[in-house]
Design an enzyme around this catalytic site. Structure first.
Site, PDB file in Angstrom:
ATOM      1  N   PHE A 112     -14.329   2.819 -22.769  1.00 30.59           N
ATOM      2  CA  PHE A 112     -13.545   3.551 -21.771  1.00 30.59           C
ATOM      3  C   PHE A 112     -12.322   2.823 -21.560  1.00 30.59           C
ATOM      4  O   PHE A 112     -11.285   3.301 -20.875  1.00 30.59           O
ATOM      5  CB  PHE A 112     -14.274   3.868 -20.503  1.00 30.59           C
ATOM      6  N   LYS A 113     -12.109   1.736 -21.687  1.00 32.10           N
ATOM      7  CA  LYS A 113     -10.911   0.745 -21.347  1.00 32.10           C
ATOM      8  C   LYS A 113      -9.711   1.496 -21.961  1.00 32.10           C
ATOM      9  O   LYS A 113      -8.769   1.335 -21.500  1.00 32.10           O
ATOM     10  CB  LYS A 113     -10.908  -0.634 -22.056  1.00 32.10           C
ATOM     11  N   ASP A 114      -9.965   2.176 -23.108  1.00 31.85           N
ATOM     12  CA  ASP A 114      -8.850   2.835 -23.857  1.00 31.85           C
ATOM     13  C   ASP A 114      -8.308   3.925 -22.785  1.00 31.85           C
ATOM     14  O   ASP A 114      -7.132   4.274 -22.930  1.00 31.85           O
ATOM     15  CB  ASP A 114      -9.129   3.692 -24.977  1.00 31.85           C
ATOM     16  N   LEU A 117      -6.077   1.527 -20.690  1.00 35.46           N
ATOM     17  CA  LEU A 117      -4.962   0.665 -21.750  1.00 35.46           C
ATOM     18  C   LEU A 117      -4.091   1.250 -22.647  1.00 35.46           C
ATOM     19  O   LEU A 117      -3.350   0.839 -23.179  1.00 35.46           O
ATOM     20  CB  LEU A 117      -5.886  -0.491 -22.427  1.00 35.46           C
TER      21      LEU A 117
END
Ligand code: PLP
Length: 496
Positions: A112-114, A117
């Protein structure tokens, strides 16, 4: 519409724009930037139900990033949420076992960091331009695994930036480590630290607060910023998918606009779930935010007792991105429930730094009604993966499984009457060993890529490009260091 200004959770005198807060990352006083007041959603829930992800992103982010022009913001959004994601929905909502799973892992690094980011580099470059910042921006970040690769993927090759990542060398999954150490791009630097995530995070914070180093680097034309979830440039894009999940349920007729829903969030640094809280504060009909922890259940204990106590053993679990004892973003919640009081918050944070512990006042506890904490141990997490696979054929990763198991406990004790969205934070392919072993103990002895192939056969889900990429990739980053060598590593990389 009035501009939303930002202040520090530790100094009420700070008053800066959204773009300045994005550039700075962290306030000089060590505090985090927070909006001085909360905007309100000005698109109706009915209208949101008809909008795609990008348009939803615009409608939400413009509220918080109010010093960006429409053109600037739309360009950032269009550059971020494009074919880097393997589905045009960007964040699809699946139904399994009576709950909804919001899949936030369809971006380049399958976690989920995408979601944040992918857009942060664009927000940062735009913010630098707006504020006449001409130094090269150095992204300095500690990672428990997923942030590192997502940040590297976002910043690699971006002109005017360099990125340095510190990760706990024995505290990430084999796939996570391979993803990072094979990263291409001359502006990237990846270092394995002999310590855990909290050590890495503390080391990075110390470098940020090192005035002497900052002056030295400034003279060389560098300026630090952070891709950690403390940057509001990461937090605000995360508010979007809470609104989007809700609008999907309205769109498909599962709920009527205005009905409340629960969200259950696998939590580490408290960034994801805080974005859910911000979604509620701008007017999304949210019932409860369920904070799911693994065996490092410092947050569960906090919601139970009002005592935050990091003095305990750090446990390495199968959900490494949640192996955290200092949840940085909790500081923002503490600030808000103290009545946006920087002085009170600063005292708690001082106590935390000195004793590893603080106890909030009863009236503050009373303002935590939107939250409930639950946790799942390793056995419960594995059992949840196996049960969901056997009942529905749906395979979830270990982090999502912590949330799913925590939601089960909530369901059994509270019998909620509203639908629930479980926030699904990583592809099971990223944690294939733990996931496949949960499904069948006999898988323990098999190789990583063998398990990946078998998972594909079991689930019928194609192996993501992110996994195929690392199968034969060259290892480019071999540097390791002790925590007290982090600063010299940074200087070495920048001054070479
Ligand atoms: C980072 C991460 C989390 C924790 O999110 P926070 O915002 O730090 O609470 C959970 N699951 C996965 C897969 C992650 O990468």
């Amino acid at each position: 519409m009035a501009e939303i200004r930002y202040t520090s959770t530790r100094d009420a005198n700070i008053d800066i724009s959204a773009s300045q807060a994005i550039i700075k990352g962290l306030s000089n006083d060590g505090g985090l930037f927070v909006p001085k007041e909360f905007p309100a959603l000005d698109t109706s829930l009915e209208e949101l139900a008809g909008l795609d992800y990008r348009e939803t992103a615009y409608r939400v982010m413009k509220l918080f990033l109010s010093d960006f022009t429409e053109e600037e913001l739309r360009e950032c959004i269009n550059n971020a949420y494009d074919s880097k994601f393997d589905t045009p929905e960007i964040a699809p909502l699946m139904e399994a076992g009576g709950s909804y799973y919001l899949e936030l892992f369809h971006g380049r690094t399958i976690a989920f960091k995408d979601m944040a980011l992918s857009i942060l580099p664009h927000l940062l470059i735009t913010a630098a331009k707006k504020n006449d910042v001409h130094e090269e921006i150095v992204i300095l970040t500690a990672t428990s695994g997923d942030t590192g690769k997502a940040a590297l993927a976002g910043f690699a090759g971006v002109k005017g930036t360099r990125i340095i990542i510190f990760f706990p060398k024995d505290g990430v999954s084999p796939v996570q480590k391979l993803q990072m150490v094979t990263q291409k791009g001359d502006n990237t630097f990846v270092v394995g630290v002999d310590g855990n995530f909290d050590d890495c995070q503390t080391g990075v914070k110390n470098i940020f607060n090192d005035r002497e180093l900052a002056e030295k680097l400034k003279a060389q034309g560098f300026r630090f910023s952070s891709a950690n979830s403390i940057n509001i440039g990461r937090l605000i894009p995360q508010v979007v998918y809470y609104v989007y999940a809700y609008s999907r349920l309205v769109n498909s007729g599962r709920i009527k606009a205005g009905e409340k829903i629960d969200f259950c969030v696998p939590t580490g640094n408290f960034g994801n779930i805080l974005a859910g809280y911000y979604a509620k504060l701008i007017g999304l009909p949210v019932n409860k935010l369920i904070c799911a922890s693994n065996e490092n259940k410092v947050l569960f204990d906090f919601f139970e007792s009002g005592v935050y106590d990091r003095n305990r053993k750090f446990i390495l679990t199968s959900s490494p991105s949640m192996d955290i004892l200092i949840s940085s973003n909790l500081e923002r919640l503490i600030y808000h429930i103290a009545g946006d009081d920087a002085r009170v918050n600063a005292e708690y944070m001082k106590e935390l730094a000195e004793t590893g512990k603080y106890t909030i006042e009863d009236d503050m506890r009373g303002r935590l009604v939107d939250f409930l904490g639950f946790y799942a141990d390793e056995e419960e997490t594995a059992a949840r993966i196996k049960a969901l696979y056997e009942d529905c054929g749906y395979i979830i990763d270990t982090h999502t499984a912590v949330a799913s198991a925590a939601y089960d406990k909530y369901y059994r004790s509270y019998s909620p009457k509203v639908p629930a969205v479980i926030v699904s934070t990583a592809s099971p392919y990223k944690f294939s060993r733990s996931v496949m072993t949960a499904i069948d103990k006999a898988n323990e002895s098999k190789g990583d890529f063998e398990l990946i192939d078998e998972m594909s056969a079991l689930s019928g889900v194609d192996i993501p490009a992110a996994i195929e990429e690392i199968r034969n990739a060259e290892i480019r980053h071999k540097t390791e260091c002790r925590t007290d060598e982090m600063r010299s590593q940074v200087e070495g990389f920048l001054m070479k």
